[in-house]
Scaffold this motif. Structure first.
Motif, mmCIF file in Angstrom:
data_model
loop_
_atom_site.group_PDB
_atom_site.id
_atom_site.type_symbol
_atom_site.label_atom_id
_atom_site.label_comp_id
_atom_site.label_asym_id
_atom_site.label_seq_id
_atom_site.Cartn_x
_atom_site.Cartn_y
_atom_site.Cartn_z
ATOM 1 N N GLN A 156 0.651 -1.137 0.131
ATOM 2 C CA GLN A 156 0.508 -0.106 0.058
ATOM 3 C C GLN A 156 0.995 1.595 -0.018
ATOM 4 N N PRO A 157 0.128 2.351 -0.479
ATOM 5 C CA PRO A 157 1.040 3.628 -0.021
ATOM 6 C C PRO A 157 1.530 4.187 1.438
ATOM 7 N N GLY A 158 2.908 4.228 1.265
ATOM 8 C CA GLY A 158 3.851 4.401 1.909
ATOM 9 C C GLY A 158 4.780 3.441 2.635
ATOM 10 N N ASP A 159 4.319 1.895 1.546
ATOM 11 C CA ASP A 159 5.566 0.739 1.813
ATOM 12 C C ASP A 159 6.369 0.960 1.240
ATOM 13 N N GLU A 160 8.118 0.642 1.242
ATOM 14 C CA GLU A 160 8.889 1.323 1.125
ATOM 15 C C GLU A 160 9.482 0.603 -0.249
ATOM 16 N N LEU A 161 9.862 1.134 -1.683
ATOM 17 C CA LEU A 161 10.739 0.370 -2.773
ATOM 18 C C LEU A 161 11.987 0.434 -2.617
ATOM 19 N N MET A 162 12.410 0.418 -3.701
ATOM 20 C CA MET A 162 13.762 0.110 -3.693
ATOM 21 C C MET A 162 14.277 0.604 -5.489
ATOM 22 N N PHE A 177 28.005 -1.129 -13.018
ATOM 23 C CA PHE A 177 27.053 -1.985 -11.816
ATOM 24 C C PHE A 177 25.972 0.186 -11.710
ATOM 25 N N PRO A 178 24.754 -0.382 -11.055
ATOM 26 C CA PRO A 178 23.158 0.025 -11.766
ATOM 27 C C PRO A 178 23.611 0.777 -9.743
ATOM 28 N N ILE A 179 22.506 2.197 -9.572
ATOM 29 C CA ILE A 179 22.936 2.637 -8.665
ATOM 30 C C ILE A 179 21.445 1.977 -8.052
ATOM 31 N N LEU A 180 21.444 2.009 -7.137
ATOM 32 C CA LEU A 180 19.948 1.487 -6.045
ATOM 33 C C LEU A 180 20.141 2.638 -5.209
ATOM 34 N N ARG A 181 18.645 2.604 -5.086
ATOM 35 C CA ARG A 181 17.817 3.475 -4.165
ATOM 36 C C ARG A 181 16.698 3.393 -3.607
ATOM 37 N N SER A 182 16.062 4.326 -2.964
ATOM 38 C CA SER A 182 14.249 3.935 -2.793
ATOM 39 C C SER A 182 14.383 4.548 -1.993
ATOM 40 N N GLY A 183 12.517 4.179 -2.130
ATOM 41 C CA GLY A 183 11.236 5.470 -1.755
ATOM 42 C C GLY A 183 10.141 4.444 -1.384
ATOM 43 N N ARG A 184 8.912 5.441 -1.389
ATOM 44 C CA ARG A 184 8.138 5.374 -0.794
ATOM 45 C C ARG A 184 7.359 5.493 -2.197
ATOM 46 N N ILE A 185 5.649 3.937 -2.388
ATOM 47 C CA ILE A 185 4.308 4.238 -2.810
ATOM 48 C C ILE A 185 3.932 5.770 -2.401
ATOM 49 N N ALA A 186 3.785 6.505 -3.399
ATOM 50 C CA ALA A 186 3.070 8.050 -2.779
ATOM 51 C C ALA A 186 1.967 8.035 -3.719
ATOM 52 N N SER A 187 0.825 6.894 -3.919
ATOM 53 C CA SER A 187 -0.412 7.343 -4.770
ATOM 54 C C SER A 187 -1.239 6.382 -4.315
ATOM 55 N N TYR A 188 -2.613 6.449 -4.410
ATOM 56 C CA TYR A 188 -3.718 5.759 -4.250
ATOM 57 C C TYR A 188 -4.812 5.884 -4.954
ATOM 58 N N PRO A 189 -5.548 4.560 -5.300
ATOM 59 C CA PRO A 189 -4.841 2.598 -4.990
ATOM 60 C C PRO A 189 -3.750 2.994 -5.485
ATOM 61 N N VAL A 190 -3.319 1.760 -5.677
ATOM 62 C CA VAL A 190 -1.975 0.397 -5.768
ATOM 63 C C VAL A 190 -2.378 -0.080 -6.971
ATOM 64 N N TRP A 191 -3.334 -0.795 -7.334
ATOM 65 C CA TRP A 191 -3.555 -1.795 -7.873
ATOM 66 C C TRP A 191 -5.310 -1.412 -7.484
ATOM 67 N N PRO A 192 -6.191 -2.137 -8.942
ATOM 68 C CA PRO A 192 -5.703 -3.571 -9.567
ATOM 69 C C PRO A 192 -5.217 -2.426 -10.791
ATOM 70 N N LYS A 197 -3.678 1.495 -13.580
ATOM 71 C CA LYS A 197 -2.768 1.912 -15.180
ATOM 72 C C LYS A 197 -0.853 2.296 -14.556
ATOM 73 N N THR A 198 -0.566 3.167 -13.561
ATOM 74 C CA THR A 198 1.240 3.565 -12.792
ATOM 75 C C THR A 198 0.509 4.087 -11.185
ATOM 76 N N PHE A 199 1.695 4.247 -10.477
ATOM 77 C CA PHE A 199 1.166 4.002 -9.472
ATOM 78 C C PHE A 199 2.889 5.296 -8.839
ATOM 79 N N LEU A 200 2.533 6.244 -8.110
ATOM 80 C CA LEU A 200 4.069 7.790 -8.011
ATOM 81 C C LEU A 200 4.749 7.200 -6.866
ATOM 82 N N TYR A 201 6.201 7.207 -6.841
ATOM 83 C CA TYR A 201 6.693 7.011 -6.420
ATOM 84 C C TYR A 201 7.808 7.835 -5.950
ATOM 85 N N GLY A 265 9.846 15.783 -7.601
ATOM 86 C CA GLY A 265 10.629 14.134 -6.977
ATOM 87 C C GLY A 265 9.485 13.568 -6.997
ATOM 88 N N LEU A 266 9.333 13.276 -8.082
ATOM 89 C CA LEU A 266 8.038 12.129 -7.840
ATOM 90 C C LEU A 266 8.169 10.749 -9.385
#
Length: 306
Positions: A156-162, A177-192, A197-201, A265-266
């Motif tokens: 759900q929104p607020g969960d961390e993704l890399m 090698f690629p650079i790893l970064r992280s952030g949180r899901i920033a939109s709702y709903p996430v599914w279906p 179609k898309t969600f914000l990060y 920043g999204l």
């Protein structure tokens, strides 16, 4: 014929089993993510990120096809019939060397890749040098986290993704090698995904990030609807980076008119459900290049139980 030992990583695991039995997903994805570039129509260099799967050959269950996945605009922005894929080769000493190779992406200006009809996703069969195939771990399709994983594991929104990528053409080291970064899901709903179609990060992205994988690695995550003592470990690819989100500001004065683009920043993420659909379309409609990979198995994770 060289045979590799097959390792299947289960994507959920009971709390009483050591979490170490599920290897972290980041190292495998970093090994399978690469920079891709080529000249754009205006003569400038177009750079993006991509990641590579081994996909089962439906005509021969003993063989797999090397399949590159990225954002559709990454390939379409390259104006030439070929692109440079920055692979890596692992030496016997354990050192990784960057190894650029040229891959065809068009034949007489006709795209060789398959694009999703609604989403910014592309997949293409490619052939690679056999020494690269020998030294590389590849992704399995079962790492793609569809709507069922998002729902059953209550992502759900607020969960961390890399995420992985090459922002502004910068790589993590000389090995490429690629650079790893992280952030949180920033939109709702996430599914279906069929509706969303898309969600914000919540992460700033730059040119070169497009097409890179977005993923999660949750340890001891509680099962929705169960008591608090029941937890699981969940790993998977959540989607890929499509583009950033910005605000366009028009400024007018007595002497001039200008337009300014302010990044927020999204990032916009295309869900993995569309990646799976794109690969399915590719397998059903496109004849792959003549480089099946006999005896090689993708590193992956079995689908989570409902």
């Amino acid at each position: 014929m060289k045979i590799r030992t097959l390792f299947f990583f289960t994507s959920i695991i009971a709390i009483n089993i050591l979490a170490a039995e599920i290897p972290p997903l980041a190292p495998l994805l970093m090994e399978s993510t690469f920079k891709i570039e080529g000249a754009s129509l205006d003569g400038k260099s177009s750079i993006g990120s991509c990641f590579i799967f081994l996909v089962d050959d439906p005509a021969n269950t003993n063989k797999s096809r090397i399949t590159l996945v990225t954002a559709n605009h990454v390939l379409s922005d390259i104006g030439a019939d070929t692109a440079t894929l920055h692979l890596r080769k692992k030496l016997d000493t354990g050192v990784w060397n960057e190894m650029p190779v040229t891959i065809p992406i068009r034949t007489q200006s006709v795209p060789l890749w398959t694009r999703h009809p609604e989403a910014d996703v592309a997949a293409i069969f490619i052939s690679l040098p056999i020494d690269i195939v020998d030294s590389q771990r590849w992704l399995g399709e079962n790492l793609l986290a569809g709507d069922d994983v998002f729902k059953n594991r209550d992502i759900q929104p607020g969960d961390e993704l890399m995420c992985l990528g090459y922002p502004l053409n910068i790589q993590a080291n000389d090995s490429g090698f690629p650079i790893l970064r992280s952030g949180r899901i920033a939109s709702y709903p996430v599914w279906p995904s069929s509706t969303v179609k898309t969600f914000l990060y919540d992460i700033p992205i730059y040119g070169g990030n497009s097409g890179g994988p977005v993923f999660f690695d949750y340890r001891n995550r509680r099962i929705p609807g169960e008591d608090f003592s029941k937890t699981v470990d969940v790993i998977g690819i959540a989607g890929l980076i499509s583009k950033d989100v910005s605000s366009t500001v028009h400024i007018e004065s007595y002497f001039e008119t200008s337009t300014r683009r302010d990044p927020l920043g999204l990032a916009v993420v295309v869900p993995a459900e569309f990646i799976r659909q794109t690969i399915d379309i590719l397998v059903k409609t496109i004849s792959p290049p003549q480089q099946p990979v006999p005896g090689y198995d993708a590193q992956g994770a079995s689908s989570p139980e409902p």
